[in-house]
Write a protein that holds these residues in place. Structure first.
Motif, PDB file in Angstrom:
ATOM      1  N   VAL A   1       0.831  -1.205   0.000  1.00  0.00           N
ATOM      2  CA  VAL A   1       0.000   0.000   0.000  1.00  0.00           C
ATOM      3  C   VAL A   1       0.863   1.253   0.000  1.00  0.00           C
ATOM      4  CG1 VAL A   1      -1.674   1.337   1.340  1.00  0.00           C
ATOM      5  CG2 VAL A   1      -1.993  -1.121   1.047  1.00  0.00           C
ATOM      6  N   ASN A   2       1.931   1.266   0.794  1.00  0.00           N
ATOM      7  CA  ASN A   2       2.768   2.458   0.873  1.00  0.00           C
ATOM      8  C   ASN A   2       3.493   2.740  -0.441  1.00  0.00           C
ATOM      9  OD1 ASN A   2       2.002   3.041   3.495  1.00  0.00           O
ATOM     10  ND2 ASN A   2       3.693   1.902   4.412  1.00  0.00           N
ATOM     11  N   HIS A   3       3.976   1.699  -1.116  1.00  0.00           N
ATOM     12  CA  HIS A   3       4.614   1.904  -2.423  1.00  0.00           C
ATOM     13  C   HIS A   3       3.601   2.496  -3.410  1.00  0.00           C
ATOM     14  CE1 HIS A   3       8.660   0.455  -1.914  1.00  0.00           C
ATOM     15  NE2 HIS A   3       8.254  -0.690  -1.379  1.00  0.00           N
ATOM     16  N   TYR A   4       2.371   2.048  -3.300  1.00  0.00           N
ATOM     17  CA  TYR A   4       1.322   2.573  -4.171  1.00  0.00           C
ATOM     18  C   TYR A   4       1.043   4.039  -3.846  1.00  0.00           C
ATOM     19  CZ  TYR A   4      -3.514   3.370  -5.735  1.00  0.00           C
ATOM     20  OH  TYR A   4      -4.655   3.897  -6.279  1.00  0.00           O
ATOM     21  N   LEU A   5       0.868   4.366  -2.558  1.00  0.00           N
ATOM     22  CA  LEU A   5       0.557   5.733  -2.178  1.00  0.00           C
ATOM     23  C   LEU A   5       1.693   6.695  -2.496  1.00  0.00           C
ATOM     24  CD1 LEU A   5      -1.166   5.219   1.304  1.00  0.00           C
ATOM     25  CD2 LEU A   5      -2.281   5.875  -0.837  1.00  0.00           C
ATOM     26  N   LEU A   6       2.926   6.245  -2.306  1.00  0.00           N
ATOM     27  CA  LEU A   6       4.067   7.142  -2.434  1.00  0.00           C
ATOM     28  C   LEU A   6       4.646   7.188  -3.841  1.00  0.00           C
ATOM     29  CD1 LEU A   6       5.806   6.197   0.928  1.00  0.00           C
ATOM     30  CD2 LEU A   6       4.608   8.345   0.421  1.00  0.00           C
ATOM     31  N   GLU A   7       4.574   6.077  -4.548  1.00  0.00           N
ATOM     32  CA  GLU A   7       5.223   6.001  -5.850  1.00  0.00           C
ATOM     33  C   GLU A   7       4.265   5.673  -6.987  1.00  0.00           C
ATOM     34  OE1 GLU A   7       8.515   3.201  -5.338  1.00  0.00           O
ATOM     35  OE2 GLU A   7       8.428   3.698  -3.208  1.00  0.00           O
ATOM     36  N   GLY A   8       3.030   5.369  -6.665  1.00  0.00           N
ATOM     37  CA  GLY A   8       2.076   5.007  -7.692  1.00  0.00           C
ATOM     38  C   GLY A   8       2.273   3.616  -8.245  1.00  0.00           C
ATOM     39  N   LEU A   9       3.016   2.778  -7.537  1.00  0.00           N
ATOM     40  CA  LEU A   9       3.293   1.418  -8.002  1.00  0.00           C
ATOM     41  C   LEU A   9       2.131   0.500  -7.624  1.00  0.00           C
ATOM     42  CD1 LEU A   9       7.067   1.066  -7.027  1.00  0.00           C
ATOM     43  CD2 LEU A   9       6.095   1.614  -9.264  1.00  0.00           C
ATOM     44  N   THR A  10       1.453  -0.037  -8.617  1.00  0.00           N
ATOM     45  CA  THR A  10       0.337  -0.933  -8.360  1.00  0.00           C
ATOM     46  C   THR A  10       0.851  -2.267  -7.830  1.00  0.00           C
ATOM     47  OG1 THR A  10      -0.806   0.090 -10.225  1.00  0.00           O
ATOM     48  CG2 THR A  10      -1.733  -1.955  -9.359  1.00  0.00           C
ATOM     49  N   PRO A  11       0.253  -2.802  -6.754  1.00  0.00           N
ATOM     50  CA  PRO A  11       0.709  -4.096  -6.226  1.00  0.00           C
ATOM     51  C   PRO A  11       0.657  -5.186  -7.291  1.00  0.00           C
ATOM     52  CG  PRO A  11      -0.764  -3.029  -4.678  1.00  0.00           C
ATOM     53  CD  PRO A  11      -0.813  -2.217  -5.931  1.00  0.00           C
ATOM     54  N   ALA A  12       1.511  -6.172  -7.133  1.00  0.00           N
ATOM     55  CA  ALA A  12       1.551  -7.284  -8.079  1.00  0.00           C
ATOM     56  C   ALA A  12       0.206  -7.985  -8.136  1.00  0.00           C
ATOM     57  CB  ALA A  12       2.639  -8.283  -7.668  1.00  0.00           C
ATOM     58  N   GLU A  13      -0.187  -8.390  -9.323  1.00  0.00           N
ATOM     59  CA  GLU A  13      -1.451  -9.089  -9.479  1.00  0.00           C
ATOM     60  C   GLU A  13      -1.423 -10.391  -8.686  1.00  0.00           C
ATOM     61  OE1 GLU A  13      -4.548 -10.490 -12.989  1.00  0.00           O
ATOM     62  OE2 GLU A  13      -2.743  -9.356 -13.466  1.00  0.00           O
ATOM     63  N   GLY A  14      -2.498 -10.644  -7.944  1.00  0.00           N
ATOM     64  CA  GLY A  14      -2.588 -11.863  -7.151  1.00  0.00           C
ATOM     65  C   GLY A  14      -1.787 -11.823  -5.858  1.00  0.00           C
ATOM     66  N   LEU A  15      -1.338 -10.647  -5.437  1.00  0.00           N
ATOM     67  CA  LEU A  15      -0.533 -10.557  -4.217  1.00  0.00           C
ATOM     68  C   LEU A  15      -1.317 -11.091  -3.025  1.00  0.00           C
ATOM     69  CD1 LEU A  15       2.000  -9.627  -2.699  1.00  0.00           C
ATOM     70  CD2 LEU A  15       0.919  -7.368  -2.461  1.00  0.00           C
ATOM     71  N   ARG A  16      -0.710 -12.042  -2.317  1.00  0.00           N
ATOM     72  CA  ARG A  16      -1.330 -12.654  -1.133  1.00  0.00           C
ATOM     73  C   ARG A  16      -0.347 -12.549   0.013  1.00  0.00           C
ATOM     74  NH1 ARG A  16      -5.839 -15.948  -1.221  1.00  0.00           N
ATOM     75  NH2 ARG A  16      -6.285 -17.022   0.756  1.00  0.00           N
ATOM     76  N   CYS A  17      -0.756 -11.917   1.089  1.00  0.00           N
ATOM     77  CA  CYS A  17       0.123 -11.655   2.225  1.00  0.00           C
ATOM     78  C   CYS A  17      -0.206 -12.606   3.370  1.00  0.00           C
ATOM     79  CB  CYS A  17      -0.038 -10.214   2.692  1.00  0.00           C
ATOM     80  SG  CYS A  17       0.504  -8.992   1.464  1.00  0.00           S
ATOM     81  N   PRO A  18       0.776 -13.380   3.829  1.00  0.00           N
ATOM     82  CA  PRO A  18       0.514 -14.307   4.937  1.00  0.00           C
ATOM     83  C   PRO A  18       0.405 -13.579   6.256  1.00  0.00           C
ATOM     84  CG  PRO A  18       2.826 -14.368   4.339  1.00  0.00           C
ATOM     85  CD  PRO A  18       2.156 -13.464   3.330  1.00  0.00           C
TER      86      PRO A  18
END
Length: 533
Positions: free
Chosen positions: A515-532
């Motif tokens: 989320v922070n990379h997205y908010l700060l850099e506009g980088l969309t999270p990887a498709e299908g990202l699953r966080c344990p």
């Protein structure tokens, strides 16, 4: 637990009780401005297919209408307030369909970006904790310091109380003592006398809101609140709205994107709601979510020596049923001359399902109840409703009911409808289904007809929108996040495999980093990202 419609995930981690975790339409005939049209959307996003049968939310014209120009060109006057924050008020039309008909005063707060480390300023980041009815002003004041330094450095953190809430022309309905009585009413009536008491309580609540809120009661929809956010965006000087919404805040953010796709910036929707659901299907799904969360609590409880409800999920369910059954006929002393009823005990249990850190408190409360002390469970129930130490209640529950009853037609039209639906609710949730079915009756007595309807949100042309879903979220089931991400043309789903309501800011490095990379850099999270977990 007494709330109106499926969104009654009353809050994001109960709005402020767990805030330390980071925790419209026009009146008159015709379809309200911005509400669904008739053309079905094509599938989008990266998750499940778009639901059939729900029309899409239609965008508003990009140009600001001339009759709204004065609202979009007000001057915000930020004044120091509340321990280092800045506060301001501005005007919005009561009715966007008839702006000349009167104004509302809306309140906002901000923590200016500190620019530490030479960070580039990215504008404002609006935060909303959910509800509906949660105060974004109080939320920002509670959580701003908990946001990670790079986000605080780059963004002004802004909270806007939605119309009818907190500092934005708050709705009130009942006195404190009458609200106490309302929260105590049996929500699993066995016979006609119990049904009559429940109906009378709902009718009293509705009449109180009509008496005290007046015309405002017809103008607190999610569409109208989203339009207020666009006015504030313009007054803040931002070309696009950047936003983090939790729980109901996801519906508010998705609605904004649907109405103003070209002005939707970096949007994070955490603990997502599914706008395509009816009130009935949403209530039933949410009952299943709390059942899943109870199972997680019960399994965890069995690993602790102080667990008061047995060593496995079956024993825990039996113990809970026994406690609730005894409270039905004999409430427990709750302290201060109050008693703990079955309805309040259910609310207290549900309160603790929102966050794992509340599970030890629930173990203690259940153990106390077994010894005849209802005070700890009553405190959990009071926390859910944000009852103050003085016995007063904020606008939370009143706005919650008002927004929900305006956004969707009621789940049920009569007690007979509820009775027919009980088997399905009990199947979805053996322990909470009956309560949540009867909750769906409240809006049947609402004095204002719903202006909204189930719909999808396509938001074609919007920048990427991040949707975060937790697999065992009690209040907003994971399937809702999958559905919303699938509806959005630019939706990207991030999955947190864990417990509790919402995920961002709950100390999961995987979710927070994405989320922070997205908010700060506009980088969309990887498709299908699953966080344990």
């Amino acid at each position: 637990m007494r709330s109106a419609q499926p969104a009654a995930p009353l809050r994001t981690l109960l709005v402020l009780a767990a805030a330390g975790l980071l925790l419209t339409g026009c009146s008159g005939g015709g379809r309200p401005n911005g509400l669904p049209g008739d053309t079905p959307p094509s599938p989008g996003g990266t998750a499940s297919a778009v639901p059939a049968g729900a029309a899409p939310l239609q965008p508003l014209p990009e140009a600001v209408p001339a009759e709204l120009d004065s609202y979009y060109h007000q001057q915000l006057s930020w004044q120091p307030c509340d321990q280092g924050f800045e506060c301001a008020t501005f005007k919005a039309p009561l009715d966007y369909g008839h702006p000349a008909g009167g104004d509302l005063t809306l309140g906002a707060v901000r923590r200016p970006a500190d620019g530490s480390g030479g960070a580039k300023r990215l504008g404002s980041l609006l935060l909303n904790p959910g509800g509906p009815g949660g105060s974004a002003v109080q939320y920002v004041e509670a959580v701003a310091a908990g946001y990670q330094p790079p986000v605080r450095a780059a963004y002004d953190l802004v909270g806007l109380d939605p119309r009818g809430v907190g500092r934005s022309s708050p709705i009130t309905c009942l006195s404190g003592d009458r609200m106490d009585a309302y929260t105590a009413v049996d929500s699993t009536p066995d016979g006609q006398a119990g049904i009559d008491r429940l109906v009378a309580a709902d009718q009293e609540f509705a009449a109180g809101c009509q008496q005290h809120a007046g015309a405002l009661l017809s103008h607190v929809s999610t569409v109208e609140a989203a339009r207020d956010m666009d006015v504030l965006r313009a007054l803040l000087g931002d070309a696009k709205l950047n936003y983090v919404g939790k729980s109901y805040g996801t519906l508010l953010g998705a609605t904004y994107a649907g109405l103003f796709p070209s002005r939707a910036g970096r949007l994070v929707l955490d603990g997502a709601m599914d706008p395509s659901l009816t009130a009935l299907s949403g209530n039933r799904a949410q009952a299943g979510g709390f059942e899943t969360a109870w199972g997680s609590f019960a399994r965890d409880c069995g690993t602790h020596e102080d667990c008061p409800v047995g060593r496995d999920e079956q024993q825990a369910g039996q113990q809970l049923d026994a406690l609730l059954g005894s409270l039905r006929s004999q409430p427990l002393p709750g302290g201060g001359g109050r008693q703990l009823t079955e309805a309040q005990a259910v609310t207290g249990v549900i309160e603790a399902m929102y966050a794992e850190f509340l599970w030890p408190q629930l173990r203690t409360a259940l153990a106390a109840a077994k010894t005849g002390d209802g005070a700890p469970l009553l405190r959990l129930s009071d926390s859910y409703y944000e009852r103050g130490s003085d016995g007063g209640y904020p606008s939370l529950m009143y706005a919650n009911m008002a927004v929900n009853c305006l956004d969707l037609p009621p789940a049920f039209a009569s007690p007979a409808d509820v009775s027919r639906a009980l088997p399905d609710f009990r199947q979805a949730s053996p322990h909470f289904g009956q309560d949540m079915a009867w909750m769906g009756l409240t809006c049947a007595y609402w004095p204002v007809k719903a202006t909204g309807a189930p719909h999808t949100v396509r938001a074609a042309g919007a920048d990427p929108i991040v949707v975060v879903g937790t697999t065992r979220d009690p209040a907003t089931p994971y399937a809702w996040a999958q559905s919303l991400a699938g509806q959005l043309a630019s939706g990207r789903l991030v999955t947190y495999d864990g417990d509790g309501h919402t995920a961002y800011g709950r100390h999961n490095d995987c979710v927070d980093s994405a989320v922070n990379h997205y908010l700060l850099e506009g980088l969309t999270p990887a498709e299908g990202l699953r966080c344990p977990k």
